[in-house]
Design a protein around this motif. Structure first.
Motif, PDB file in Angstrom:
ATOM      1  N   VAL A  79      49.445  34.303  30.576  1.00  0.00           N
ATOM      2  CA  VAL A  79      49.388  35.377  29.587  1.00  0.00           C
ATOM      3  C   VAL A  79      50.019  36.622  30.193  1.00  0.00           C
ATOM      4  N   ALA A  80      50.994  37.187  29.487  1.00  0.00           N
ATOM      5  CA  ALA A  80      51.724  38.348  30.002  1.00  0.00           C
ATOM      6  C   ALA A  80      51.049  39.648  29.588  1.00  0.00           C
ATOM      7  N   LEU A  81      51.054  40.617  30.500  1.00  0.00           N
ATOM      8  CA  LEU A  81      50.548  41.972  30.250  1.00  0.00           C
ATOM      9  C   LEU A  81      51.708  42.945  30.417  1.00  0.00           C
ATOM     10  N   VAL A 103      47.593  35.690  34.988  1.00  0.00           N
ATOM     11  CA  VAL A 103      48.164  36.941  34.502  1.00  0.00           C
ATOM     12  C   VAL A 103      49.610  37.071  34.979  1.00  0.00           C
ATOM     13  N   VAL A 104      50.494  37.350  34.029  1.00  0.00           N
ATOM     14  CA  VAL A 104      51.904  37.589  34.334  1.00  0.00           C
ATOM     15  C   VAL A 104      52.169  39.069  34.085  1.00  0.00           C
ATOM     16  N   ASN A 105      52.243  39.853  35.134  1.00  0.00           N
ATOM     17  CA  ASN A 105      52.482  41.284  34.976  1.00  0.00           C
ATOM     18  C   ASN A 105      53.945  41.539  34.647  1.00  0.00           C
ATOM     19  N   VAL A 106      54.177  42.389  33.642  1.00  0.00           N
ATOM     20  CA  VAL A 106      55.530  42.675  33.172  1.00  0.00           C
ATOM     21  C   VAL A 106      55.771  44.179  33.221  1.00  0.00           C
ATOM     22  N   ARG A 202      31.791  31.193  30.468  1.00  0.00           N
ATOM     23  CA  ARG A 202      32.155  31.563  31.829  1.00  0.00           C
ATOM     24  C   ARG A 202      32.920  30.424  32.498  1.00  0.00           C
ATOM     25  N   VAL A 203      33.996  30.785  33.179  1.00  0.00           N
ATOM     26  CA  VAL A 203      34.829  29.805  33.870  1.00  0.00           C
ATOM     27  C   VAL A 203      34.647  29.992  35.371  1.00  0.00           C
ATOM     28  N   ALA A 204      34.259  28.926  36.044  1.00  0.00           N
ATOM     29  CA  ALA A 204      34.090  28.990  37.499  1.00  0.00           C
ATOM     30  C   ALA A 204      35.451  28.885  38.159  1.00  0.00           C
ATOM     31  N   MET A 205      35.875  29.965  38.807  1.00  0.00           N
ATOM     32  CA  MET A 205      37.171  29.985  39.480  1.00  0.00           C
ATOM     33  C   MET A 205      36.961  29.923  40.992  1.00  0.00           C
ATOM     34  N   GLY A 206      37.866  29.260  41.679  1.00  0.00           N
ATOM     35  CA  GLY A 206      37.795  29.156  43.125  1.00  0.00           C
ATOM     36  C   GLY A 206      38.971  29.833  43.797  1.00  0.00           C
ATOM     37  N   PRO A 207      38.935  29.974  45.108  1.00  0.00           N
ATOM     38  CA  PRO A 207      40.010  30.656  45.827  1.00  0.00           C
ATOM     39  C   PRO A 207      41.385  30.036  45.621  1.00  0.00           C
ATOM     40  N   GLN A 208      41.447  28.723  45.379  1.00  0.00           N
ATOM     41  CA  GLN A 208      42.744  28.065  45.234  1.00  0.00           C
ATOM     42  C   GLN A 208      43.321  28.179  43.822  1.00  0.00           C
ATOM     43  N   ASP A 209      42.521  28.635  42.873  1.00  0.00           N
ATOM     44  CA  ASP A 209      43.029  28.763  41.501  1.00  0.00           C
ATOM     45  C   ASP A 209      44.041  29.906  41.414  1.00  0.00           C
ATOM     46  N   LEU A 210      45.057  29.689  40.601  1.00  0.00           N
ATOM     47  CA  LEU A 210      46.116  30.676  40.455  1.00  0.00           C
ATOM     48  C   LEU A 210      45.615  31.865  39.635  1.00  0.00           C
ATOM     49  N   ALA A 211      45.880  33.074  40.123  1.00  0.00           N
ATOM     50  CA  ALA A 211      45.449  34.292  39.425  1.00  0.00           C
ATOM     51  C   ALA A 211      46.628  35.045  38.819  1.00  0.00           C
ATOM     52  N   PHE A 212      47.742  35.138  39.546  1.00  0.00           N
ATOM     53  CA  PHE A 212      48.891  35.928  39.100  1.00  0.00           C
ATOM     54  C   PHE A 212      50.191  35.176  39.332  1.00  0.00           C
ATOM     55  N   LEU A 213      51.119  35.354  38.413  1.00  0.00           N
ATOM     56  CA  LEU A 213      52.536  35.129  38.681  1.00  0.00           C
ATOM     57  C   LEU A 213      53.139  36.518  38.773  1.00  0.00           C
ATOM     58  N   GLN A 214      53.370  36.951  40.005  1.00  0.00           N
ATOM     59  CA  GLN A 214      53.854  38.307  40.237  1.00  0.00           C
ATOM     60  C   GLN A 214      55.352  38.222  40.524  1.00  0.00           C
ATOM     61  N   ALA A 226      56.002  34.883  42.271  1.00  0.00           N
ATOM     62  CA  ALA A 226      55.180  34.572  43.440  1.00  0.00           C
ATOM     63  C   ALA A 226      53.806  34.131  42.956  1.00  0.00           C
ATOM     64  N   MET A 227      53.399  32.933  43.369  1.00  0.00           N
ATOM     65  CA  MET A 227      52.101  32.405  42.939  1.00  0.00           C
ATOM     66  C   MET A 227      51.011  32.951  43.857  1.00  0.00           C
ATOM     67  N   LEU A 228      50.244  33.893  43.318  1.00  0.00           N
ATOM     68  CA  LEU A 228      49.152  34.498  44.068  1.00  0.00           C
ATOM     69  C   LEU A 228      47.836  33.939  43.552  1.00  0.00           C
ATOM     70  N   SER A 229      47.106  33.263  44.416  1.00  0.00           N
ATOM     71  CA  SER A 229      45.824  32.677  44.028  1.00  0.00           C
ATOM     72  C   SER A 229      44.714  33.723  44.087  1.00  0.00           C
ATOM     73  N   HIS A 230      43.572  33.363  43.528  1.00  0.00           N
ATOM     74  CA  HIS A 230      42.395  34.231  43.663  1.00  0.00           C
ATOM     75  C   HIS A 230      42.099  34.466  45.136  1.00  0.00           C
ATOM     76  N   GLY A 231      42.226  33.422  45.944  1.00  0.00           N
ATOM     77  CA  GLY A 231      41.952  33.552  47.371  1.00  0.00           C
ATOM     78  C   GLY A 231      42.945  34.447  48.078  1.00  0.00           C
ATOM     79  N   ASN A 232      44.238  34.380  47.697  1.00  0.00           N
ATOM     80  CA  ASN A 232      45.239  35.266  48.293  1.00  0.00           C
ATOM     81  C   ASN A 232      44.873  36.731  48.076  1.00  0.00           C
ATOM     82  N   VAL A 233      44.595  37.074  46.826  1.00  0.00           N
ATOM     83  CA  VAL A 233      44.313  38.473  46.494  1.00  0.00           C
ATOM     84  C   VAL A 233      42.970  38.907  47.067  1.00  0.00           C
TER      85      VAL A 233
END
Length: 556
Positions: A79-81, A103-106, A202-214, A226-233
């Motif tokens: 989803v793009a913002l 999240v796809v930041n634009v 509620r969705v259980a997210m883990g560190p390996q799940d993708l959070a952003f396409l930056q 750049a695939m930034l996971s929840h764990g990366n951030v």
């Protein structure tokens, strides 16, 4: 490389963070709401209207429920913002993350061509866009996979009277909202109302799940996600927290001035860090209006201010800035571009607080190094590697170099991206066999572990902290039928650090600068447009036909 930098860490800063206990950004959000509910999480600098952690919880839940239960987008959808620093941004950001989306930041200033590329490359299925830029989306949406659009007005999270007046003025009096047609679009308020009546799961997210396409040009040019996971951030948030904790007085209100656009990874990271501390992020939508910016600063006893060198430089030369109250300021952090010594020294003279320098990349979520907070004078160094971060200085063959020798800076740590979205070839090009990211920057480390950037392997041009890649500029200029050849290089700029300079060989003698500038305005974001255009008879080339940009830079 031995971690000689650890001996230079200030007391209280750990060598490692707890990578195993990172959790997700959803965990960060829920913990922040539980611990800091009534505190103000975000405030609009322009209007003074704020959202508490509790209000942010309610509104973001409505966003999440709308996308989950009304649109029925599956987990993992992109989803793009596309908006500046409005209160709607954190509401949408946390809502999408809580629902399990990527999240796809634009950049709101993208041209239609740039926006179309990013939406298609990311495979975005939905988008939330501010009405100021909805016309750009309207031009390209048919060529993308975007099926759902939510449009927000600039004043949508203001109190009722201010909301109606603000949106009316923007659309009908000031006429800053260009006309557009987006079939099936939903207004922001309607989305919130529908989400309030829908179920949130509620969705259980883990560190390996993708959070952003930056999106970034990366270290090799060309826009990539750049695939930034929840764990990366989360790792970078934890690293930043470890870095500043020994120097914060947590019994006082924490206020950070967020003037860098939140779609930029530097601002995003610092914003999330302050959220985890229960601080208040003051959102500045238009920091280029320096007089208005100084008025905003006058209303807050702020502790932190991340920004780029050009913004710091503008502020210290703006009337009224020196008279502000800086008694709460602990540090200012320069990133995105090199901090210049005269700016840092003048900043400290006026504010009494140091202007620290950090270094990072989108691919590193973003921070790699930072100046220790116990430093009291500008050194020109980008500081020390963050906790749990390894750096290695390597030669062209990938061999590690000894201390004091310049080579390519390579980075390994929990904040390093998972790779480039659907670009395994590009990922392999920047990742070494032993898991280090090749940054493309040439650095040298001294005997205390402090790093200094001395050159760039890549031809990237850094304009006000934003990466501009010559290949993209040249491709756009070559779209003009009267251009035979073109090369883009960086030139020094007092206002933006660097600016784009074009060297153009004409195909048609009648081509002039005005026509070429009009072409660039149509296809390139403002910061990518050339500041200077030179028409020349031929471009310098190697014996295999490669354009010699170095010669052009020297000429520039």
């Amino acid at each position: 490389m031995q971690k000689i930098w650890l001996a230079s860490y200030p007391p209280g800063v750990p060598a490692e963070i707890d990578v195993a206990g990172l959790g997700s950004l959803v965990d960060l959000f829920e913990d922040g709401v539980a611990r800091h509910g009534p505190k103000t999480a975000f405030v609009s600098g322009a209007t003074g209207v704020g959202l508490s952690y509790t209000q942010l919880d309610t509104l973001s839940r409505q966003v999440a429920a709308y996308f989950q239960s009304v649109l029925k987008l599956p987990r993992g959808s992109r989803v793009a913002l596309m908006m500046p620093n409005l209160l709607q941004y954190p509401v949408c950001l946390f809502g999408l993350l809580r629902a399990g989306y990527v999240v796809v930041n634009v950049n709101p200033m993208y041209t239609a061509r740039e926006l179309e590329h990013q939406l298609k490359d990311a495979g975005a299925e939905a988008m939330i866009v501010v009405d100021l830029f909805a016309h750009t989306l309207a031009r390209v949406i048919a060529n993308t996979g975007v099926r759902h659009v939510v449009v927000t007005g600039v004043a949508d999270l203001m109190p009722p009277i201010k909301r109606q007046l603000g949106n009316f003025l923007a659309r009908h009096v000031k006429r800053v909202v260009p006309p557009y047609q987006l079939e099936g679009k939903v207004d922001f308020g309607a989305m919130l109302r529908a989400g309030a009546a829908a179920q949130f799961q509620r969705v259980a997210m883990g560190p390996q799940d993708l959070a952003f396409l930056q999106y970034t040009g990366g270290t090799t040019g060309g826009a990539k996600g750049a695939m930034l996971s929840h764990g990366n951030v989360m790792a970078n948030v934890a690293q930043g927290r470890a870095w500043i904790d020994p120097f914060l007085e947590l019994d006082e209100p924490l206020v950070s001035i967020t003037a860098i656009p939140l779609y930029h990874v530097f601002a995003l990271g610092t914003c999330l860090g302050f959220f985890g501390l229960g601080g208040t992020n003051v959102l500045v939508a238009d920091p280029r209006n320096l007089a208005a910016f100084v008025k905003i600063l006058s209303r807050y006893r702020f502790n932190s201010m991340p920004a780029v060198n050009t913004l710091f430089n503008g502020l210290i030369n703006e009337p009224g800035f020196a008279a502000l109250d800086f008694s709460g300021l602990r540090f200012a952090l320069g990133g995105g571009a090199a901090v210049q010594r005269p700016v840092a020294e003048r900043w400290q003279q006026l504010t009494g607080a140091p202007l620290l320098e950090g270094y990072g990349l989108t691919e590193c979520s973003p921070t790699v190094t930072c100046t220790p907070l116990d430093q009291t004078a500008f050194s020109g160094s980008i500081g020390l590697p963050m906790p749990s971060t390894e750096v290695s200085i390597r030669d062209d063959e990938g061999q590690e170099l000894p201390t004091g020798q310049a080579g390519e800076l390579c980075v390994r740590g929990p904040q390093v991206m998972q790779g480039y979205w659907r670009r395994p070839d590009e990922t392999a090009r920047v990742m070494t066999a032993d898991g280090f990211l090749r940054t493309g920057d040439v650095a040298v480390m001294d005997e205390r572990g402090f790093l200094r950037i001395v050159d760039r392997l890549k031809d990237m041009i850094l304009v006000s902290g934003f990466n501009v890649y010559p290949n993209e500029i040249e491709e756009v200029v070559m779209m003009h039928p009267d251009v035979l050849e073109v090369a883009a290089v960086g030139k020094p700029s007092d206002t933006t650090g660097e600016a784009v300079r074009l060297f153009v060989v004409k195909k048609t003698p009648t081509l002039d600068e005005a026509a070429l500038r009009a072409h660039c305005r149509e296809h390139l974001t403002a910061y990518k447009r050339p500041q200077q255009i030179d028409f020349i008879d031929s471009l310098p080339k190697s014996n295999v036909g490669k354009i010699l940009r170095r010669e052009l830079r020297e000429r520039a």
